[in-house]
Design an enzyme around this catalytic site. Structure first.
Site, PDB file in Angstrom:
ATOM      1  N   GLY A 141       0.826  -1.198   0.000  1.00 27.49           N
ATOM      2  CA  GLY A 141       0.000   0.000   0.000  1.00 27.49           C
ATOM      3  C   GLY A 141       0.859   1.245   0.000  1.00 27.49           C
ATOM      4  O   GLY A 141       2.093   1.177   0.107  1.00 27.49           O
ATOM      5  N   GLY A 192       2.826   5.275   4.694  1.00 29.34           N
ATOM      6  CA  GLY A 192       2.113   5.880   5.806  1.00 29.34           C
ATOM      7  C   GLY A 192       0.758   5.299   6.113  1.00 29.34           C
ATOM      8  O   GLY A 192       0.034   5.828   6.961  1.00 29.34           O
ATOM      9  N   THR A 193       0.391   4.202   5.450  1.00 30.09           N
ATOM     10  CA  THR A 193      -0.946   3.633   5.664  1.00 30.09           C
ATOM     11  C   THR A 193      -0.990   2.632   6.813  1.00 30.09           C
ATOM     12  O   THR A 193      -2.074   2.147   7.153  1.00 30.09           O
ATOM     13  CB  THR A 193      -1.443   2.948   4.379  1.00 30.09           C
ATOM     14  OG1 THR A 193      -0.439   2.053   3.889  1.00 30.09           O
ATOM     15  CG2 THR A 193      -1.737   3.991   3.308  1.00 30.09           C
ATOM     16  N   LYS A 195       1.427  -0.240   7.378  1.00 25.01           N
ATOM     17  CA  LYS A 195       1.895  -1.609   7.134  1.00 25.01           C
ATOM     18  C   LYS A 195       2.795  -2.084   8.267  1.00 25.01           C
ATOM     19  O   LYS A 195       2.606  -3.171   8.825  1.00 25.01           O
ATOM     20  CB  LYS A 195       2.626  -1.662   5.792  1.00 25.01           C
ATOM     21  CG  LYS A 195       1.769  -1.268   4.600  1.00 25.01           C
ATOM     22  CD  LYS A 195       2.528  -1.387   3.299  1.00 25.01           C
ATOM     23  CE  LYS A 195       3.650  -0.382   3.206  1.00 25.01           C
ATOM     24  NZ  LYS A 195       3.162   1.016   3.188  1.00 25.01           N
ATOM     25  N   THR A 196       3.776  -1.274   8.610  1.00 27.22           N
ATOM     26  CA  THR A 196       4.673  -1.650   9.705  1.00 27.22           C
ATOM     27  C   THR A 196       3.936  -1.671  11.038  1.00 27.22           C
ATOM     28  O   THR A 196       4.213  -2.525  11.892  1.00 27.22           O
ATOM     29  CB  THR A 196       5.859  -0.672   9.762  1.00 27.22           C
ATOM     30  OG1 THR A 196       6.494  -0.622   8.475  1.00 27.22           O
ATOM     31  CG2 THR A 196       6.877  -1.107  10.799  1.00 27.22           C
ATOM     32  N   HIS A 213      -9.225  36.443  -8.532  1.00 27.50           N
ATOM     33  CA  HIS A 213      -8.882  35.078  -8.963  1.00 27.50           C
ATOM     34  C   HIS A 213      -9.611  34.049  -8.101  1.00 27.50           C
ATOM     35  O   HIS A 213     -10.275  33.138  -8.622  1.00 27.50           O
ATOM     36  CB  HIS A 213      -7.366  34.892  -8.861  1.00 27.50           C
ATOM     37  CG  HIS A 213      -6.880  33.571  -9.369  1.00 27.50           C
ATOM     38  ND1 HIS A 213      -6.247  33.409 -10.575  1.00 27.50           N
ATOM     39  CD2 HIS A 213      -6.945  32.326  -8.827  1.00 27.50           C
ATOM     40  CE1 HIS A 213      -5.946  32.141 -10.767  1.00 27.50           C
ATOM     41  NE2 HIS A 213      -6.342  31.453  -9.708  1.00 27.50           N
ATOM     42  N   GLU A 214      -9.517  34.190  -6.784  1.00 24.11           N
ATOM     43  CA  GLU A 214     -10.173  33.230  -5.896  1.00 24.11           C
ATOM     44  C   GLU A 214     -11.689  33.376  -5.947  1.00 24.11           C
ATOM     45  O   GLU A 214     -12.421  32.385  -5.821  1.00 24.11           O
ATOM     46  CB  GLU A 214      -9.668  33.406  -4.460  1.00 24.11           C
ATOM     47  CG  GLU A 214      -8.169  33.241  -4.287  1.00 24.11           C
ATOM     48  CD  GLU A 214      -7.681  31.888  -4.753  1.00 24.11           C
ATOM     49  OE1 GLU A 214      -8.458  30.913  -4.721  1.00 24.11           O
ATOM     50  OE2 GLU A 214      -6.507  31.791  -5.168  1.00 24.11           O
ATOM     51  N   HIS A 221     -12.929  31.351  -8.915  1.00 23.55           N
ATOM     52  CA  HIS A 221     -13.005  29.925  -8.580  1.00 23.55           C
ATOM     53  C   HIS A 221     -14.256  29.625  -7.754  1.00 23.55           C
ATOM     54  O   HIS A 221     -15.010  28.688  -8.053  1.00 23.55           O
ATOM     55  CB  HIS A 221     -11.761  29.509  -7.777  1.00 23.55           C
ATOM     56  CG  HIS A 221     -10.530  29.333  -8.594  1.00 23.55           C
ATOM     57  ND1 HIS A 221     -10.469  28.510  -9.699  1.00 23.55           N
ATOM     58  CD2 HIS A 221      -9.290  29.878  -8.460  1.00 23.55           C
ATOM     59  CE1 HIS A 221      -9.248  28.548 -10.209  1.00 23.55           C
ATOM     60  NE2 HIS A 221      -8.514  29.369  -9.478  1.00 23.55           N
ATOM     61  N   ASP A 223      -3.281  25.976 -12.025  1.00 21.55           N
ATOM     62  CA  ASP A 223      -4.649  25.587 -12.398  1.00 21.55           C
ATOM     63  C   ASP A 223      -4.675  24.954 -13.790  1.00 21.55           C
ATOM     64  O   ASP A 223      -5.325  23.920 -14.007  1.00 21.55           O
ATOM     65  CB  ASP A 223      -5.566  26.813 -12.375  1.00 21.55           C
ATOM     66  CG  ASP A 223      -5.576  27.496 -11.018  1.00 21.55           C
ATOM     67  OD1 ASP A 223      -5.303  26.802 -10.020  1.00 21.55           O
ATOM     68  OD2 ASP A 223      -5.849  28.702 -10.970  1.00 21.55           O
TER      69      ASP A 223
END
Length: 682
Positions: A225, A228-229, A231-232, A447-448, A451, A524
């Site tokens: 995976g 950081g999911t 596993k260890t 600009h924002e 959006h 963008d």
């Protein structure tokens, strides 16, 4: 309530390496103390001996004999055959009060005894005795050098366990069962994977339960995976739950500069496991030794290939080890050798993906137990705004929030700290020190606003959370953020076109208001182009090209597999793909321009409020888009009997959620949730 301190029932066991190091240091002190002590004793005895004067044979000795200054003497023959005369003088030493001693190197002739007798000097013949101190004085430097070499080269190396004869030994560490024990209760967000490994733990505890119907113990489990999911962490939980020996080793521990060392360590590791069977061996980052042998580049017969061959034979060969379960973890399963992944070696391949909404909430609750949360902390709302975050990201988020609250002198971590920590982890810290001039601030506000207004008015858009013109990180002058209501695994064509339109809203607002365009929309356009190409090449969303894929080169380049791969479509098809991508982008830009032209007054109002407040709530954008103005508190009261909608608290430019624009690069045609995840717009 009385708080009684309980004794530590599980003391931390002393590591064997620490004991060996202490023994080495103690031996070093003894070896250094011994020569110092010998020198001290030698000097002590030397100082206690009488002073012997060395005089010349001619004329001093002759003069002393003839003047009756010699009381007695002794003619000594050394071991080497040389001779000398020693004895006492008639003079008295004023310091010691004894007769003065003398020594004369001489060649004894036949006339010497007669001459001494003639002058009345008593004499005697003798052989030199062995002087221990003289021998020690000559041999002491060699003893010191040999002692130091023995300590530095032999004793220290053997004590630490990495000697020249032990480099082929396995470096697998046997984990203590009571030291830093982690259980399955501390693992969240990976429920399916946890169930599968729990079955392995049960098999080890009671194998007869599963063998009644002819089943056998799996030989290998591969956890794969993104980083950081967990596993260890899941492997550590297996070590904490299983009542069997648990050996841990990293894939890089097999690699060495000497040829054959890796294979030797693999064999030694399985030999240790066989002695402790049933047991579990965990290999972290197995891709360090398990990479594919069929690369097509280079000779291929290297140290890593020998190590892999030894691992393949030990897992399922003529002398496979019974009762030894291998658990491996990797975030690069695509580079592993096919022979390693077949049944009989790694029987189970468990995918540990990024956590979903419920999993993220459970992970946040686990990490939040270590900090003091305020009453307004809403972990569920926080989990909604962390789509695409791994367990490690969420742990870092809680830690950053705790540090932020501590820095401000708070007694608990409130929702404001959690929101700010999420923004900091994802997009960097606020940079209020970056002072923008009025023209740049006005450009960023429009600009924002472009959006936000376009995203509010297109179909099937996620709810807006906030927009801000406060710079963050190193590249973002502003942000438009969305807060998804749930995790998405597929996305429709209508929604993807709405995302393209929202990405084009900033550039369209610049051209509409300023009459010019800037470089602020570069990120963008990059994300919009990538999304449009995925729609055409991967998801068959082009009406002209039809429902087919066109071999998008999204895989990671590995060992030359893609170097010689031919393009699976013609140059004419590539030209048509470019035309379709450009068509989607131009249509989205034109649609965004039409929306802003029809709602110019609302665009100006949002930009003006942004310049005044620097941050606007998503509810403000919704009210302006629907009513053309901000509603007062009386107008916001919901009708009787209907629940009051949740409204985010007024931010100070510090709240966060999913932002619009950053489209993560998917691999192949996997879940579109990653593509629909919005991010930052600069």
């Amino acid at each position: 309530m009385e708080n009684k301190s309980k004794p530590n029932q599980n003391p931390v066991p002393r590591k064997p390496d620490d004991d060996r190091t202490k023994n080495v240091m103690r031996n070093m002190g003894l070896w250094l103390l011994l020569p110092i002590l010998l020198l001290f004793v030698f000097n002590f005895f030397q100082n206690g001996r009488e002073v012997v004067e060395a005089i010349q044979y001619n004329p001093n000795f002759v003069s002393l004999v003839e003047n009756k200054k010699i009381r007695k003497c002794e003619i000594v023959t050394e071991l080497s055959g040389a001779q000398f005369i020693r004895g006492d003088m008639t003079d008295v030493d004023p310091k010691s009060g004894k007769s003065r001693k003398f020594k004369v190197d001489i060649v004894v002739t036949d006339g010497l005894p007669a001459w001494l007798m003639k002058n009345g000097v008593p004499f005697a013949f003798s052989r030199q005795k062995i002087d221990f101190w003289q021998i020690l004085q000559g041999a002491l430097p060699f003893l010191l050098v040999l002692g130091l070499l023995y300590f530095l080269v032999m004793r220290q190396i053997r004590s630490v366990g990495h000697g020249a004869m032990s480099f082929g030994k396995s470096r697998a560490r046997l984990l203590a069962r009571d030291h830093n024990k982690i259980t399955f209760e501390e693992v969240a967000g990976v429920e399916e994977a946890r169930e599968e490994v729990e079955e392995i733990v049960e098999f080890l505890k009671d194998p007869k339960k599963f063998q009644t119907l002819g089943g056998h113990m799996p030989k290998g489990v591969l956890l794969m995976g993104p980083p950081g999911t967990g596993k260890t962490l899941l492997a550590k939980a297996i070590a904490g739950e299983a009542d069997v020996p648990f050996f841990s080793i990293s894939g890089s521990d097999f690699v060495e500069m000497f040829v054959g060392v890796g294979a030797s360590r693999v064999r030694d590791m399985f030999e240790q496991g066989k002695k402790s069977a049933p047991c579990i061996i965990f290999i972290d980052e197995i891709d360090a030794v398990g990479r594919s042998r069929f690369s097509g580049i280079g000779g291929g017969h290297d140290e890593r290939e020998q190590t892999l061959n030894a691992l393949l034979v030990e897992m399922d060969g003529f002398e496979s080890q019974a009762g030894v379960i291998i658990i491996a973890a990797t975030n690069r399963p695509d580079v592993l050798d096919p022979a390693l992944l077949r049944p009989g070696r790694f029987d189970r391949q468990i995918v540990i993906d990024l956590p979903i909404l419920e999993g993220r909430e459970d992970i946040l609750k686990i990490h939040a137990k270590k900090v003091t949360l305020g009453k307004d902390a809403d972990l569920k709302r926080l989990a909604r705004g962390t789509s695409g975050c791994s367990g490690a990201d969420l742990a870092n988020l809680i830690n950053e929030a705790a540090l932020l609250a501590s820095r401000q002198g708070k007694k608990a971590v409130d929702m404001h700290d959690l929101e700010e920590a999420r923004d900091k982890v994802r997009w960097g810290r606020e940079r209020r020190s970056r002072v923008l001039d009025d023209e740049t601030k006005r450009l960023t506000a429009y600009h924002e606003s472009g959006h936000a207004l376009v995203l509010q008015l297109v179909a099937k858009s996620e709810p807006l959370h906030k927009i801000t013109i406060i710079p963050r990180g190193t590249a973002y002058l502003g942000a438009t953020m969305q807060l998804p209501e749930k995790d998405h695994y597929t996305e429709s064509l209508v929604k993807l076109k709405g995302m393209l339109c929202g990405l084009m809203g900033g550039r369209a607002a610049e051209e509409l208001v300023m009459g010019d365009i800037t470089t602020g929309a570069g990120n963008d356009l990059k994300q919009a182009t990538h999304l449009a190409r995925l729609m055409v090449c991967n998801w068959g969303m082009s009406a002209t090209l039809g429902p087919q894929t066109f071999g998008a080169q999204e895989e990671l380049l590995f060992l030359g597999r893609e170097v010689a791969r031919n393009q699976d479509f013609s140059e004419e098809t590539a030209r048509r793909i470019d035309i379709e991508v450009a068509k989607l982008l131009r249509e989205a830009y034109q649609q965004a321009m039409n929306i802003l032209q029809q709602n110019r007054d609302k665009l100006d109002m949002i930009a003006r409020l942004l310049l005044e407040r620097e941050t606007l709530d998503g509810r403000d954008i919704e009210e302006i888009a629907k009513h053309g103005r901000l509603l007062n508190d009386a107008e916001r009261v919901p009708a009787e009997g209907t629940p009051k909608p949740e409204r985010a608290p007024k931010p100070e430019g510090t709240e966060s959620a999913q932002a619009v624009g950053e489209v993560p690069k998917p691999e192949g045609t996997e879940s579109v949730q990653a593509v629909a995840t919005a991010a930052q717009i600069n």
